[in-house]
Motif scaffolding. Structure first.
Motif, PDB file in Angstrom:
ATOM      1  N   SER A 183      41.109  35.544  36.502  1.00  0.00           N
ATOM      2  CA  SER A 183      41.450  36.850  35.951  1.00  0.00           C
ATOM      3  C   SER A 183      40.305  37.415  35.118  1.00  0.00           C
ATOM      4  O   SER A 183      40.050  38.624  35.124  1.00  0.00           O
ATOM      5  N   VAL A 199      37.843  38.857  37.539  1.00  0.00           N
ATOM      6  CA  VAL A 199      38.317  40.138  38.070  1.00  0.00           C
ATOM      7  C   VAL A 199      37.965  41.244  37.078  1.00  0.00           C
ATOM      8  O   VAL A 199      37.440  42.298  37.459  1.00  0.00           O
ATOM      9  N   GLU A 259      45.672  46.551  44.640  1.00  0.00           N
ATOM     10  CA  GLU A 259      45.819  45.106  44.431  1.00  0.00           C
ATOM     11  C   GLU A 259      45.502  44.346  45.718  1.00  0.00           C
ATOM     12  O   GLU A 259      44.804  43.329  45.683  1.00  0.00           O
ATOM     13  N   THR A 260      46.017  44.842  46.816  1.00  0.00           N
ATOM     14  CA  THR A 260      45.786  44.181  48.109  1.00  0.00           C
ATOM     15  C   THR A 260      44.308  44.136  48.449  1.00  0.00           C
ATOM     16  O   THR A 260      43.775  43.098  48.863  1.00  0.00           O
ATOM     17  N   CYS A 295      42.553  41.662  46.126  1.00  0.00           N
ATOM     18  CA  CYS A 295      42.878  40.281  46.515  1.00  0.00           C
ATOM     19  C   CYS A 295      42.038  39.841  47.701  1.00  0.00           C
ATOM     20  O   CYS A 295      41.494  38.721  47.723  1.00  0.00           O
ATOM     21  N   GLN A 296      41.923  40.711  48.678  1.00  0.00           N
ATOM     22  CA  GLN A 296      41.154  40.387  49.887  1.00  0.00           C
ATOM     23  C   GLN A 296      39.659  40.318  49.604  1.00  0.00           C
ATOM     24  O   GLN A 296      38.967  39.401  50.055  1.00  0.00           O
ATOM     25  N   ASP A 352      39.170  37.324  47.119  1.00  0.00           N
ATOM     26  CA  ASP A 352      39.807  36.071  47.540  1.00  0.00           C
ATOM     27  C   ASP A 352      40.540  35.413  46.376  1.00  0.00           C
ATOM     28  O   ASP A 352      40.345  34.237  46.065  1.00  0.00           O
ATOM     29  N   VAL A 353      41.393  36.203  45.703  1.00  0.00           N
ATOM     30  CA  VAL A 353      42.196  35.697  44.593  1.00  0.00           C
ATOM     31  C   VAL A 353      43.641  36.132  44.786  1.00  0.00           C
ATOM     32  O   VAL A 353      43.955  36.968  45.629  1.00  0.00           O
ATOM     33  N   SER A 354      44.524  35.577  43.979  1.00  0.00           N
ATOM     34  CA  SER A 354      45.944  35.901  44.055  1.00  0.00           C
ATOM     35  C   SER A 354      46.238  37.238  43.386  1.00  0.00           C
ATOM     36  O   SER A 354      45.432  37.758  42.611  1.00  0.00           O
ATOM     37  N   ARG A 355      47.420  37.777  43.659  1.00  0.00           N
ATOM     38  CA  ARG A 355      47.850  39.011  43.000  1.00  0.00           C
ATOM     39  C   ARG A 355      47.976  38.808  41.491  1.00  0.00           C
ATOM     40  O   ARG A 355      47.702  39.712  40.705  1.00  0.00           O
ATOM     41  N   THR A 356      48.390  37.607  41.094  1.00  0.00           N
ATOM     42  CA  THR A 356      48.517  37.312  39.668  1.00  0.00           C
ATOM     43  C   THR A 356      47.177  37.460  38.955  1.00  0.00           C
ATOM     44  O   THR A 356      47.088  38.068  37.884  1.00  0.00           O
ATOM     45  N   VAL A 370      44.592  39.222  39.905  1.00  0.00           N
ATOM     46  CA  VAL A 370      44.208  40.635  39.903  1.00  0.00           C
ATOM     47  C   VAL A 370      44.974  41.397  38.825  1.00  0.00           C
ATOM     48  O   VAL A 370      44.398  42.178  38.058  1.00  0.00           O
TER      49      VAL A 370
END
Length: 230
Positions: free
Chosen positions: A10, A13, A35-36, A39-40, A43-47, A49
């Motif tokens: 995080s 990010v 967010e999508t 993430c792409q 290469d991390v999770s939505r959390t 981000v």
């Protein structure tokens, strides 16, 4: 953007978004990637981000508009905010934050007592009313915490000193403090905070500088002891 490692996702990010702002890739008023997309790309999770974005929102670099997305704040003083970001990301101790808050909050109380206008008073009163409503049955925890935040934000504005406001608000709204307060929330403590806010506001209305500073000091000590000190 570069793909991130697993360490402090995080934080990274936040750093990368800030870097895009400073480089001009994202300009004031522009919408950041979704967010999508983040993430792409990272290469991390939505959390990760969401936490990274939240850190930048907390210091007013980004602002989220419901149903529209997240945008870069139209604020030319980004370097002041960057300093606050580093404080967010390196997680100083609560004791260090308290020392800074004790200096800033007393200055806020003093200047608000000297300079607050009718609209400032209305905004602080509204924040108090909303907080009081939120701690009535049924209790609205998020509403109560937002009311607390709104009071301090209105107090910052009441100084009519943009530099003081920009320096103070990111520290007052520090993500570490907000998480601690959320975790230790109780009806009793929030009622105490509302009562103390009322005393600060009463002193500001009277333009009593000494009393405003005294009540602010009392509130600050109690807040840190009750909400933040472990």
């Amino acid at each position: 953007m570069r793909v991130l490692t697993k360490t402090s996702l995080s934080k990274e990010v936040s750093r990368q978004l800030l870097g895009m702002i400073q480089s001009g890739e994202l300009i004031a008023g522009s919408k950041i990637p979704s967010e999508t997309e983040l993430c792409q790309a990272l290469d991390v999770s939505r959390t990760a981000v969401r936490e990274g974005i939240k850190a930048l929102e907390g210091i007013n670099v980004l602002a989220t508009m419901q149903g529209k997305g997240t945008f870069v704040q139209e604020d030319p003083d980004i370097m002041v905010q960057e300093d606050a970001l580093h404080m967010n990301l390196f997680r100083e101790t609560i004791e260090d934050i308290y020392e800074v808050r004790s200096i800033l909050d007393l200055g806020l109380a003093k200047n608000a007592a000297l300079k607050a206008d009718e609209m400032d008073i209305v905004q602080m009163e509204l924040a108090l009313v909303n907080t009081e409503k939120s701690i009535c049955s049924p209790i609205d925890k998020e509403g109560a915490l937002k009311g607390d935040e709104d009071f301090h934000r209105a107090l910052c504005r009441a100084t009519h000193n943009r530099i003081l406001e920009k320096l103070a608000w990111p520290i007052i709204n520090h993500i570490v403090l907000n998480r601690s307060k959320n975790a230790r929330f109780s009806l009793l403590l929030m009622k105490q905070a509302v009562e103390e806010h009322g005393k600060i506001l009463a002193a500001i209305k009277k333009q009593d500088v000494a009393e405003a500073m005294d009540k602010m000091k009392e509130h600050l000590v109690n807040s840190f002891e009750n909400f933040y000190m472990v």
